[in-house]
Enzyme design. Structure first.
Site, PDB file in Angstrom:
ATOM      1  CG  ASP A  33      99.982   3.501  58.135  1.00 40.45           C
ATOM      2  OD1 ASP A  33     100.736   2.945  57.325  1.00 40.45           O
ATOM      3  OD2 ASP A  33      99.310   4.498  57.857  1.00 40.45           O
ATOM      4  CE  LYS A 119     101.798  10.752  59.276  1.00 45.35           C
ATOM      5  NZ  LYS A 119     101.383   9.693  58.325  1.00 45.35           N
TER       6      LYS A 119
END
Length: 289
Positions: A33, A119
């Site tokens: 990510d 998250k």
């Protein structure tokens, strides 16, 4: 020179398209990510510097990836937008400046209240409840429309199928993340590359009985469309979610001002690797809706 700049830009756009397909359509990303966010930032920085650069695949206009052809589609009543990234203190200061400018006030400086939420690295889903019952479950897709995966989502134990609370809206989209805990993934790691792939692959099974075999969990964090809402703050809505029977993140908190956001982030980083789920950052939302 402009030609070289454009070639470099288009090369990065093509790279992003390739990784979007790996991530959204194949559910098997090949870069981290952090690397993906870095690529997005490089594209946005180039666009900012050279205003002649433009692409419909730019992260400034594209959200996610088109839904798979294996499922029926459903259009989100309220778009499921992507998040902007903050990499450092300067990004956060600029974020707060934009808020103050938008609200046309300076009195909020260092006093803006944020809802801070970890998250979870899973698969976003939108659950439509009508007259207290789960009527529809849709994947994020490209943010505008997603795949109808209602039956697969119904196999997730932490998703309430019926809610009896009198204060529950008669028509609402509850949004959250479907994920697998690290301890559960240990039993599946010979079949999937990582927990996110396991969650994504399981939700996209054509047979919900196959999905049922995977220990998926759901954490709720926001709403899309809602009819007749009474809540004024995001933190208030998170409390309501718990009252209605949804799981929320126990590490959610309220923080005021950029300095405290940074302090809280440093504290969070110390314990993120001890969590039983993968996290790829913290989400900051203005608490006052």
């Amino acid at each position: 020179m402009n030609k070289n700049i454009k070639q470099n830009y288009l090369k990065k756009i093509n790279e992003l398209k390739k990784h979007n397909k790996f991530y959204y359509e194949n559910s098997s990303p090949v870069i981290t990510d952090k690397e993906y966010d870095k690529l997005k930032k490089e594209i946005l920085d180039l666009e900012k510097k050279y205003n002649f650069l433009k692409s419909k695949w730019s992260p400034s206009s594209a959200i996610g990836y088109k839904p798979s052809k294996n499922f029926l589609k459903s259009r989100h009543r309220t778009k499921m937008l992507s998040l902007s990234n903050a990499f450092n203190e300067e990004d956060l200061i600029n974020f707060e400046k934009k808020i103050s400018n938008f609200l046309n006030t300076n009195s909020l400086k260092n006093n803006i209240e944020y809802s801070v939420e970890p998250k979870i690295d899973g698969i976003s889903a939108s659950l439509t409840y009508k007259n207290n019952s789960l009527a529809l479950g849709v994947s994020r897709g490209n943010g505008i429309e997603g795949e109808i995966i209602t039956e697969n989502l119904k196999t997730v134990n932490s998703i309430p199928k019926k809610i009896n609370n009198k204060d529950f809206p008669k028509d609402i989209d509850i949004r959250g993340e479907v994920y697998i805990e690290k301890k559960d993934f240990e039993k599946l790691k010979d079949r999937f590359a990582n927990p996110r792939n396991a969650a994504s692959g399981s939700l996209r099974q054509k047979d919900s009985n196959e999905t049922k075999k995977i220990p998926l969990k759901f954490i709720a964090y926001t709403y899309g469309f809602v009819k007749n809402s009474s809540f004024k703050k995001q933190s208030e809505f998170l409390n309501l979610l718990e009252n209605w029977g949804f799981e929320t993140n126990k590490l959610n908190c309220i923080v005021k001002g950029v300095e405290n956001l940074i302090k809280n982030h440093k504290e969070f980083e110390k314990k993120r690797h001890d969590l039983d789920f993968d996290v790829d950052g913290l989400v900051y939302k203005i608490n006052n809706i």
